[in-house]
Design a protein around this motif. Sequence first.
Motif, mmCIF file in Angstrom:
data_model
loop_
_atom_site.group_PDB
_atom_site.id
_atom_site.type_symbol
_atom_site.label_atom_id
_atom_site.label_comp_id
_atom_site.label_asym_id
_atom_site.label_seq_id
_atom_site.Cartn_x
_atom_site.Cartn_y
_atom_site.Cartn_z
ATOM 1 N N SER A 97 0.795 -1.234 0.000
ATOM 2 C CA SER A 97 0.000 0.000 0.000
ATOM 3 C C SER A 97 0.824 1.280 0.000
ATOM 4 N N GLY A 98 2.148 1.185 -0.124
ATOM 5 C CA GLY A 98 2.950 2.406 -0.123
ATOM 6 C C GLY A 98 4.426 2.081 -0.088
ATOM 7 N N GLY A 99 5.246 3.130 0.000
ATOM 8 C CA GLY A 99 6.688 2.962 -0.098
ATOM 9 C C GLY A 99 7.312 2.263 1.093
ATOM 10 N N SER A 100 6.925 2.663 2.300
ATOM 11 C CA SER A 100 7.520 2.041 3.489
ATOM 12 C C SER A 100 7.185 0.552 3.546
ATOM 13 N N GLU A 101 5.932 0.233 3.226
ATOM 14 C CA GLU A 101 5.538 -1.188 3.209
ATOM 15 C C GLU A 101 6.343 -1.957 2.168
ATOM 16 N N ALA A 102 6.628 -1.307 1.060
ATOM 17 C CA ALA A 102 7.423 -1.981 0.017
ATOM 18 C C ALA A 102 8.824 -2.284 0.536
ATOM 19 N N ILE A 103 9.411 -1.329 1.239
ATOM 20 C CA ILE A 103 10.755 -1.559 1.786
ATOM 21 C C ILE A 103 10.728 -2.670 2.840
ATOM 22 N N GLU A 104 9.748 -2.634 3.726
ATOM 23 C CA GLU A 104 9.658 -3.694 4.737
ATOM 24 C C GLU A 104 9.590 -5.068 4.066
ATOM 25 N N ALA A 105 8.759 -5.167 3.041
ATOM 26 C CA ALA A 105 8.604 -6.453 2.341
ATOM 27 C C ALA A 105 9.915 -6.856 1.661
ATOM 28 N N ALA A 106 10.606 -5.872 1.077
ATOM 29 C CA ALA A 106 11.872 -6.190 0.391
ATOM 30 C C ALA A 106 12.915 -6.694 1.398
ATOM 31 N N LEU A 107 12.976 -6.064 2.563
ATOM 32 C CA LEU A 107 13.948 -6.496 3.580
ATOM 33 C C LEU A 107 13.646 -7.926 4.018
ATOM 34 N N LYS A 108 12.354 -8.214 4.220
ATOM 35 C CA LYS A 108 11.994 -9.564 4.669
ATOM 36 C C LYS A 108 12.198 -10.600 3.563
ATOM 37 N N LEU A 109 11.885 -10.226 2.333
ATOM 38 C CA LEU A 109 12.137 -11.141 1.215
ATOM 39 C C LEU A 109 13.626 -11.475 1.120
ATOM 40 N N ALA A 110 14.454 -10.446 1.299
ATOM 41 C CA ALA A 110 15.904 -10.654 1.182
ATOM 42 C C ALA A 110 16.395 -11.592 2.282
ATOM 43 N N ARG A 123 22.655 -11.627 8.207
ATOM 44 C CA ARG A 123 21.734 -10.795 8.991
ATOM 45 C C ARG A 123 21.959 -9.308 8.843
ATOM 46 N N HIS A 124 22.983 -8.882 8.118
ATOM 47 C CA HIS A 124 23.292 -7.447 8.047
ATOM 48 C C HIS A 124 22.741 -6.791 6.779
ATOM 49 N N PHE A 125 22.188 -5.610 6.973
ATOM 50 C CA PHE A 125 21.852 -4.745 5.843
ATOM 51 C C PHE A 125 22.827 -3.574 5.829
ATOM 52 N N ILE A 126 23.276 -3.229 4.643
ATOM 53 C CA ILE A 126 24.114 -2.036 4.471
ATOM 54 C C ILE A 126 23.326 -1.057 3.602
ATOM 55 N N ALA A 127 23.294 0.182 4.033
ATOM 56 C CA ALA A 127 22.621 1.217 3.246
ATOM 57 C C ALA A 127 23.507 2.452 3.230
ATOM 58 N N ARG A 128 22.964 3.597 2.846
ATOM 59 C CA ARG A 128 23.827 4.779 2.700
ATOM 60 C C ARG A 128 23.364 5.899 3.625
ATOM 61 N N ARG A 129 24.314 6.679 4.084
ATOM 62 C CA ARG A 129 23.943 7.880 4.826
ATOM 63 C C ARG A 129 23.142 8.790 3.892
ATOM 64 N N GLN A 130 22.354 9.646 4.470
ATOM 65 C CA GLN A 130 21.561 10.614 3.693
ATOM 66 C C GLN A 130 20.593 9.958 2.705
ATOM 67 N N SER A 131 20.066 8.802 3.124
ATOM 68 C CA SER A 131 19.038 8.163 2.301
ATOM 69 C C SER A 131 17.728 8.189 3.068
ATOM 70 N N TYR A 132 16.640 8.004 2.356
ATOM 71 C CA TYR A 132 15.341 7.861 3.016
ATOM 72 C C TYR A 132 14.633 6.667 2.407
ATOM 73 N N HIS A 133 14.209 5.747 3.279
ATOM 74 C CA HIS A 133 13.520 4.567 2.776
ATOM 75 C C HIS A 133 12.148 4.384 3.419
ATOM 76 N N GLY A 134 11.703 5.371 4.218
ATOM 77 C CA GLY A 134 10.377 5.261 4.813
ATOM 78 C C GLY A 134 10.424 5.411 6.315
ATOM 79 N N ASN A 135 9.256 5.478 6.913
ATOM 80 C CA ASN A 135 9.156 5.806 8.339
ATOM 81 C C ASN A 135 8.767 4.646 9.248
ATOM 82 N N THR A 136 8.436 3.484 8.706
ATOM 83 C CA THR A 136 8.209 2.332 9.571
ATOM 84 C C THR A 136 9.572 1.887 10.117
ATOM 85 N N LEU A 137 9.574 1.076 11.168
ATOM 86 C CA LEU A 137 10.836 0.880 11.892
ATOM 87 C C LEU A 137 11.935 0.213 11.056
#
Length: 444
Positions: A97-110, A123-137
Amino acid sequence: MTHILHRLIRHDYPRAATARGLYIHDRDGKAYLDASGGAAVSCLGHGHPDVLAAMHAQIDTLAYAHTSFFTTDVAEALADDLIAHAPPGMSHVYLVSGGSEAIEAALKLARQYFVEKGEPQRRHFIARRQSYHGNTLGALAVGGNEWRRKQFAPLLIETHHVSPCFEYRGRRDDETAEQYGQRLADELDAKIRALGPDTVIAFVAETVVGATAGAVPPVPGYFRKVREVCDRHGVLLILDEVMSGMGRTGTLHACTQDGVSPDLMTIAKGLGGGYAAIGAVLVGGKVIDAISAGSGLFQHGHTYIGHPVSCAAALAVQRVIRRDKLLDNVVQQGALLRRRLQERFANHHHVGDIRGRGLFQAIELVADRAEKRPFDPALKLNARIKAEAMARGLLVYPMGGTIDGVQGDHVLLAPPFIVQPQDIETIVERLGGAVDAAIAGIAT
Ligand SMILES: Cc1ncc(COP(=O)(O)O)c(C=O)c1O
């Protein structure tokens, strides 16, 4: 007195009453030219008749059916459409239903991909400083914006951050764009090695950075090198195109221009164009194969995934974009917007950078151009520009914290794909007035 917990509790928001094309009208009859599509959402503008007709027809036919009982024609058609136009290697779509939910699903799929493959130690995710992927935890945890993360930090899953690809701020004078991209890819490689390559699940990045840094495209070759690093260590590449995808940069997917295909890709805003709440994860065949050969179940789900009315809206939006060849218009008007921004701001004392791709452009404000010194964040320049723009009947998307989550101001522009040259003139003229007035307001 309102009973809505608004974003700013003490702010008095105008009430949006009607909207058509590029304009939103408030209850008092004031018209606002929507030059940011909200937050890069309204790609077809407002009130598009084909989208409304498709949604009405869907409501009359089937408004809702839970996905644990049924699939629907409209969800299947949308998934077929998305995969037919997806980057190479994508085979399935997970609708949310939106961007944050998409990211949550992608993290769990991975994560589940590696569990199914017998690598549960990853178990580790690497991302970048100064990024935005949504507001869910989970999304907030991978996001790299310090201001957004800070007060919730004790609740966030452990993630690791490397440098963004931010040429204006990050490339050294003594290196080429190519060398800069290589240095960043080496940094990612070193981070994976430090964590232990067999413990890393994925690298997560916005193809073109949106809200936190303002339409920052990668340097040429950066994502190819990143893809190589990920492949070398068996790490998945998750590209977040929630904001930059679905045509915003002139190709349906921004990563096409960088010559890479991710393993998982999130899309949302331009998918439904604001007509309905919808997002999706495009899932690579290798991820599907692993889960299919294993448990056969993606352990996830929400009540409204694959909502028929949202799917009808998204399908109609995508068909209109193709039928009306709107990506050509994104390229043409994007080039015009860029040229007009250059003409208006290239010699402006307080504009340090003009950047972006397609109809996804931004200006970065600086107190001093030579030193690239930002304005004092306490001055809230970005908020002043937003207010001055609204006073002039213009909606743009300014944000602070451009450099490190605290310092820096930029203004993001993301007009609808139907924008015409005369609209571009109005946008740049009003934006120029708003920027000058906001800076004058600080000086006095
Ligand atoms: C790149 C990116 N990812 C994720 C999100 C979160 O999307 P949503 O606000 O729909 O949850 C956003 C929203 O701005 C975004 O820009």
